[in-house]
Design a protein around this motif. Structure first.
Motif, PDB file in Angstrom:
ATOM      1  N   SER A  77       0.820  -1.227   0.000  1.00  0.00           N
ATOM      2  CA  SER A  77       0.000   0.000   0.000  1.00  0.00           C
ATOM      3  C   SER A  77       0.846   1.265   0.000  1.00  0.00           C
ATOM      4  CB  SER A  77      -0.862   0.056   1.260  1.00  0.00           C
ATOM      5  OG  SER A  77      -1.810  -0.956   1.257  1.00  0.00           O
ATOM      6  N   SER A 335      -7.474  -2.447   7.511  1.00  0.00           N
ATOM      7  CA  SER A 335      -7.375  -2.797   8.931  1.00  0.00           C
ATOM      8  C   SER A 335      -7.261  -1.562   9.830  1.00  0.00           C
ATOM      9  CB  SER A 335      -6.181  -3.726   9.156  1.00  0.00           C
ATOM     10  OG  SER A 335      -4.990  -3.096   8.740  1.00  0.00           O
ATOM     11  N   CYS A 337      -8.867   1.273   9.149  1.00  0.00           N
ATOM     12  CA  CYS A 337      -9.856   2.143   8.509  1.00  0.00           C
ATOM     13  C   CYS A 337     -11.170   2.183   9.289  1.00  0.00           C
ATOM     14  CB  CYS A 337     -10.098   1.548   7.120  1.00  0.00           C
ATOM     15  SG  CYS A 337     -11.462   2.280   6.276  1.00  0.00           S
ATOM     16  N   ASP A 370      -7.825  -4.223  -2.688  1.00  0.00           N
ATOM     17  CA  ASP A 370      -7.049  -3.418  -1.740  1.00  0.00           C
ATOM     18  C   ASP A 370      -7.707  -3.372  -0.371  1.00  0.00           C
ATOM     19  OD1 ASP A 370      -5.645  -1.428  -0.406  1.00  0.00           O
ATOM     20  OD2 ASP A 370      -6.664   0.206  -1.457  1.00  0.00           O
ATOM     21  N   GLY A 372      -8.030  -5.205   3.840  1.00  0.00           N
ATOM     22  CA  GLY A 372      -8.738  -6.303   4.493  1.00  0.00           C
ATOM     23  C   GLY A 372      -8.062  -7.654   4.362  1.00  0.00           C
ATOM     24  N   GLY A 393      -1.567  -3.485   3.439  1.00  0.00           N
ATOM     25  CA  GLY A 393      -0.963  -2.443   4.248  1.00  0.00           C
ATOM     26  C   GLY A 393      -0.501  -3.047   5.563  1.00  0.00           C
ATOM     27  N   GLY A 394      -1.485  -3.322   6.445  1.00  0.00           N
ATOM     28  CA  GLY A 394      -1.181  -3.816   7.788  1.00  0.00           C
ATOM     29  C   GLY A 394      -0.333  -5.079   7.794  1.00  0.00           C
ATOM     30  N   TYR A 418       1.898   1.522  12.620  1.00  0.00           N
ATOM     31  CA  TYR A 418       1.044   1.441  11.423  1.00  0.00           C
ATOM     32  C   TYR A 418      -0.091   2.423  11.623  1.00  0.00           C
ATOM     33  CZ  TYR A 418      -1.978  -0.419   7.733  1.00  0.00           C
ATOM     34  OH  TYR A 418      -2.753  -0.544   6.611  1.00  0.00           O
ATOM     35  N   GLY A 420      -3.515   4.546   9.541  1.00  0.00           N
ATOM     36  CA  GLY A 420      -4.309   4.849   8.359  1.00  0.00           C
ATOM     37  C   GLY A 420      -3.900   6.222   7.855  1.00  0.00           C
ATOM     38  N   MET A 421      -3.939   6.418   6.533  1.00  0.00           N
ATOM     39  CA  MET A 421      -3.572   7.726   5.994  1.00  0.00           C
ATOM     40  C   MET A 421      -4.670   8.751   6.278  1.00  0.00           C
ATOM     41  SD  MET A 421      -0.610   7.109   5.122  1.00  0.00           S
ATOM     42  CE  MET A 421      -0.230   8.733   4.538  1.00  0.00           C
ATOM     43  N   GLY A 422      -5.822   8.277   6.746  1.00  0.00           N
ATOM     44  CA  GLY A 422      -6.898   9.179   7.136  1.00  0.00           C
ATOM     45  C   GLY A 422      -6.998   9.298   8.650  1.00  0.00           C
ATOM     46  N   TYR A 449      -8.303  12.190   2.208  1.00  0.00           N
ATOM     47  CA  TYR A 449      -9.283  12.166   3.284  1.00  0.00           C
ATOM     48  C   TYR A 449      -9.793  13.526   3.731  1.00  0.00           C
ATOM     49  CZ  TYR A 449      -7.998   7.335   3.439  1.00  0.00           C
ATOM     50  OH  TYR A 449      -7.769   6.043   3.088  1.00  0.00           O
ATOM     51  N   GLN A 460     -10.758   9.095   9.246  1.00  0.00           N
ATOM     52  CA  GLN A 460     -11.292   7.886   8.602  1.00  0.00           C
ATOM     53  C   GLN A 460     -10.363   6.710   8.867  1.00  0.00           C
ATOM     54  OE1 GLN A 460     -13.003   7.965   4.650  1.00  0.00           O
ATOM     55  NE2 GLN A 460     -13.052  10.185   4.678  1.00  0.00           N
ATOM     56  N   GLY A 461      -9.393   6.949   9.746  1.00  0.00           N
ATOM     57  CA  GLY A 461      -8.447   5.879  10.055  1.00  0.00           C
ATOM     58  C   GLY A 461      -7.930   6.035  11.466  1.00  0.00           C
TER      59      GLY A 461
END
Ligand code: IMP
Length: 533
Positions: A77, A335, A337, A370, A372, A393-394, A418, A420-422, A449, A460-461
């Protein structure tokens, strides 16, 4: 009452034909939303088929764009705790692809792209070249920047000019006077090869010499390229490495946003050698993305564009019509998100993957599933539902090659950051324990985001940590081996065959009730879950 007739065992295959259809559900029956609702990867299983070949025969080649095929269907990711150049290099060496994040300045991102493109070469056609009056201090800084040493010295400090010598690590390592010109320490007795030499010949000259680099010169002694001893061993050890057929360089992908300034950023990335750009948006079906796709296709026709994210056929249709070479599927399944919870928008990932892939395949557009992905089984399911590759990602954030260092959590476990980008953290661009230097940071990567005018940041993350997993060098081969065994269980020799036989209704599925999911888990008092050795 007479006992039921026992049939002759030899007729078992014949008797099977009397049944109406095959055991289990076809993919269309499985994905009937009116019956089953939206499904996640945990909601179903693939039924086993016939094993008529060893797992090692299974082929994992799969397209990531219309033009580019990978030998392993794994993509990392574009997140600042997942993919920088180190991850991108190692994903590519193992047959996959790393997508470099954009939560940094355009220059820092372009630098990372350049590092990936220069990492492994047959002939290094754009070596870092210096002049005779370059100082030892400057040479040390270049070594630091590029993470390799051994710079050819030419008359003009450029390729195509007369080769004067080579400066290696050994020549500058213990020189205290950083102002000294490299001409005083460079090696001038050189073994070179003439241009026109084949890679095999050049490799053999290099192997016989005791040198680290072999400069290639023209008949006037001008430097035209170089080969490197370290590339010799890399070439031997990574037979799956992701490269374009006419290139010795690793394939490199990077993400950008869809704002006007992203066009400037993209020009820098293309200049650094970028092969694939991913338009990073949580809801890709927008006028901004469509305009960006068309602009890129016009300005950089050689560059492959992956659009997204999408989860419906309608979203996919807009981006396919705009000209994308690939799609990225997922909204709310990551994960880290909380999109589905906060925005009430998204789709269960298995349903999203099936619907988008089924539509996109009609236009020959490959899809990335992408988010999950928590284990090999999820990879298998994403691919079975039509995805060509999976993005993680995770699962990869805990590897040695992700940015940042491991640390011990409050619970005493070895973990890596780790986020989230949001997440608020990422949107405010607090340091996540690694990555680009603070001076090179920018929150461009989190623009997916929020909008510029937003006075409140809506997360959102989340941000946190994942378990340390060791190196990609072991983890990605484990994912590939697991995937091959799974395909063997379902009787499929390749991903291409699986896609075809899922569509034909030959590969069958079964819904997993909540108790079936419990049954499929471990039921023991205590155990250790070691996944590979
Ligand atoms: P994972 O593999 O389940 O951890 O999911 C990774 C994916 O989550 C990424 O490739 C993005 O598509 C998505 N993602 C990254 N950051 C966020 C976020 O803050 N909110 C929602 N989704 C995110």
């Amino acid at each position: 009452m007479s006992a039921p007739q026992v049939l002759d065992f030899k007729n078992a295959e014949e008797v099977l034909k009397e049944y109406d259809g095959r055991d289990g559900l076809s993919v269309t029956e499985l994905m009937d939303a009116k019956v089953h609702g939206g499904l996640t990867y945990n909601d179903f299983l693939v039924l086993p088929g016939y094993i008529g070949f060893p797992a090692s025969d299974v082929q994992l080649d799969s397209p990531v764009t219309k033009r580019i095929t990978l030998k392993s269907p794994f993509v990392s990711s574009p997140m600042d705790t997942v993919t920088e150049h180190d991850m991108a290099i190692h994903m590519a060496l193992h047959g996959g692809l790393g997508v470099i994040h954009h939560n940094c300045s355009p220059e820092a991102q372009a630098d990372m792209v350049r590092k990936v493109k220069r990492y492994e070469n047959g002939f290094i056609v754009d070596p870092v070249v210096i002049k005779r009056d370059t100082t030892v201090g400057e040479a040390k800084a270049l070594k630091e920047k590029w993470a390799f040493g051994g710079f050819p010295v030419t008359e003009s400090g450029k390729l195509g000019s007369k080769l004067l010598g080579i400066v290696t690590n050994r020549d500058i390592q213990f020189v205290d006077d950083d102002e000294m010109p490299v001409s005083k320490v460079m090696v001038t007795e050189l073994i070179t090869a003439n241009s026109g030499v084949t890679l095999v010949q050049a490799n053999s000259i290099l192997a016989q010499s005791k040198k680290g680099k072999l400069p290639i010169v023209d008949d006037k002694g001008n430097l035209v390229s170089m080969i490197s001893r370290s590339d010799l061993t890399k070439n031997l050890h990574f037979p799956l490495a992701s490269k374009l057929p006419d290139s010795k360089q690793l394939i490199c992908a990077a993400a950008i946003g869809t704002r006007p300034e992203d066009k400037v950023r993209l020009a820098k990335l293309v200049d650094a050698g970028l092969d694939i750009v991913i338009l990073d948006s949580s809801q890709g079906n927008s006028m901004y993305q469509i305009e960006m796709i068309k602009w890129i296709k016009k300005e950089f026709p050689e560059l492959d564009v992956i659009g997204g994210n999408v989860v419906t056929r309608e979203q996919a249709a807009s981006l396919i019509a705009a000209g994308v070479d690939g799609l990225r599927i997922g909204m709310g399944s990551g994960s880290a998100c909380i999109t589905q919870e906060v925005m009430a928008v998204g789709r269960p990932q298995a349903t999203a993957v099936y619907n988008v892939c089924q539509f996109a395949s009609r236009f020959g557009v490959p899809c990335i599933a992408d988010g999950g992905i928590q284990n090999v089984g999820h990879i298998v399911k994403g691919l079975a539902l039509g995805a060509s590759t999976v993005m993680m990602g995770g699962l990869l954030a805990g590897t040695t090659e992700s940015p940042g260092t491991s640390f011990v959590s409050r619970e005493g476990k070895l973990v890596k950051a780790y986020r989230g980008m949001g997440s608020i953290d990422a949107m405010q661009d607090k340091k996540a324990g690694g990555g680009a230097k603070d001076s090179q940071k920018s929150n461009a990567g989190t623009a997916r985001y929020f909008s510029e005018g937003d006075s409140v940041l809506v997360a959102q993350g989340v941000s946190g940590a994942v378990a340390h997993r060791g190196s990609i060098a072991k983890f990605v081969p484990y994912l590939a081996a697991g995937l091959k065994h799974s395909l063997q269980d379902s009787g499929m020799t390749s991903l291409e065959e699986m896609h075809r036989k899922v569509t034909e209704g030959v590969v069958r599925f079964e819904i997993r009730t909540p108790s079936a999911q419990l049954e499929g888990g471990v039921n023991m008092e205590s155990y250790e879950k070691k996944l590979y050795a």
